[in-house]
Scaffold this motif. Sequence first.
Motif, mmCIF file in Angstrom:
data_model
loop_
_atom_site.group_PDB
_atom_site.id
_atom_site.type_symbol
_atom_site.label_atom_id
_atom_site.label_comp_id
_atom_site.label_asym_id
_atom_site.label_seq_id
_atom_site.Cartn_x
_atom_site.Cartn_y
_atom_site.Cartn_z
ATOM 1 N N VAL A 83 85.059 -29.223 104.118
ATOM 2 C CA VAL A 83 84.808 -27.946 103.433
ATOM 3 C C VAL A 83 86.072 -27.089 103.464
ATOM 4 N N LEU A 84 86.757 -27.095 104.619
ATOM 5 C CA LEU A 84 88.007 -26.337 104.749
ATOM 6 C C LEU A 84 89.050 -26.846 103.749
ATOM 7 N N SER A 85 89.143 -28.170 103.601
ATOM 8 C CA SER A 85 90.066 -28.758 102.610
ATOM 9 C C SER A 85 89.694 -28.336 101.196
ATOM 10 N N ALA A 86 88.389 -28.301 100.919
ATOM 11 C CA ALA A 86 87.915 -27.981 99.567
ATOM 12 C C ALA A 86 88.215 -26.539 99.157
ATOM 13 N N VAL A 87 88.159 -25.612 100.122
ATOM 14 C CA VAL A 87 88.324 -24.179 99.769
ATOM 15 C C VAL A 87 89.724 -23.657 100.079
ATOM 16 N N ALA A 88 90.596 -24.508 100.666
ATOM 17 C CA ALA A 88 91.913 -24.049 101.137
ATOM 18 C C ALA A 88 92.703 -23.347 100.031
ATOM 19 N N PRO A 89 93.128 -22.081 100.269
ATOM 20 C CA PRO A 89 93.933 -21.364 99.271
ATOM 21 C C PRO A 89 95.414 -21.741 99.327
ATOM 22 N N ARG A 157 88.981 -30.332 94.398
ATOM 23 C CA ARG A 157 88.147 -29.579 95.345
ATOM 24 C C ARG A 157 86.699 -30.087 95.316
ATOM 25 N N PHE A 161 84.111 -31.356 98.422
ATOM 26 C CA PHE A 161 82.749 -30.834 98.597
ATOM 27 C C PHE A 161 81.741 -31.988 98.614
#
Length: 403
Positions: A83-89, A157, A161
Amino acid sequence: MPLALLALAIGAFGIGTTEFVIMGLLPEVAGTFDVSIPTAGYLVSGYAVGVMLGAPLMTILGTKITRKRMLMLLMGFFIVGNVLSAVAPVFGLMLAGRLVASLAHGAFFGIGSVVAADLVAPEKKAGAIAMMFTGLTVANVVGVPIGTLIGQQVGWRATFFAVAALGVLGLLGVAKLVPDMPKAEGVRLRHEIAAFRNVQVLLAMAMTVLGFGGVFAAITYITPMMTNVAGYADTSVTWLLVLFGLGMVTGNLIGGRFADRALMPLLYVSLSGLALVLALFTVAAHDKAASAVVIFLIGALGFATVPPLQKRVLDQAAGAPTLASAVNIGAFNLGNALSAWLGGIVIAAGLGYTAPNWVGAVLAASAVVLAFVSSALERRTNTGSRVVAGAVPEPVRAHAAHH
């Protein structure tokens, strides 16, 4: 086979997908964060390092709780990391997400191997381990191509997820289906570490590094080799990797079937065959059809070694197998990293894109040598034990008993 093995296989499928899917999405990820492809490559190498470090670390932390709870905790790490990888800015945060997810990898397969083996009768242990690893091999046939397609059509992304959702499925499966086995009594951390003083455990791990190193020496550079030497189009590489994945599934199932009956002979045959096929690949890589056959065989022969090597470690570290089992998973990743580095060196030296195949052949041949050394030492130990056991003749013992 118990239904609990299905839950372990689902977890393995998710972990296998997240490990390998990034390779097909590097251009998209690099474009999003405006970094170079080599920099984006840290998402691959960083994950491998995380597996090597995380395997012993997470297993040591897990000695205080039951194996089922530890497996659930590891799937939690896996979900959070993806999840952290998917939302990483920013790129740094995505790299952090990959590292968090990688912490689950080695310990999940290590502890999962012990749990899988404990769920079945002694003569079915390797088959149970292979069933769990089937999730990893099927990930390369189904999960990685689908994940790559999602990434290219919807965005990378969405892929992460989707992988996190697989982790949720794995977590629920472990919670529902894996029995809550009691912790092994009397096993302390020092007992787990003591297993590494056993030469046979170290030899099995060395065979893992060299044998799997042989596989990934060739497969890491499969794209430039197939496009520049064999003449395949870029779009064909995905299907060649699916072929490799099908070989992995086949080899894993064969390894699981025969490792319980003839473990060391299976290692002799699979590692020798792997060394031979890798050597032939330097020639076969110039022909499309021959390349396709060899890629399948590399997957099959390489993964035929996984259940027997994992069972070998469990057998030799029987009193305290959890840490040794997890570290052996790290050894697979060490083999990947080592062979990719050596393959890069020979290509950079101007020896051509097929040169890593020779590196792989030498690594696999070295593993064959270690397999014979391991068997010789075992025979010597067993012979010595029989000699000691029979050192005092029966009449003398009887005579001594009367006095």
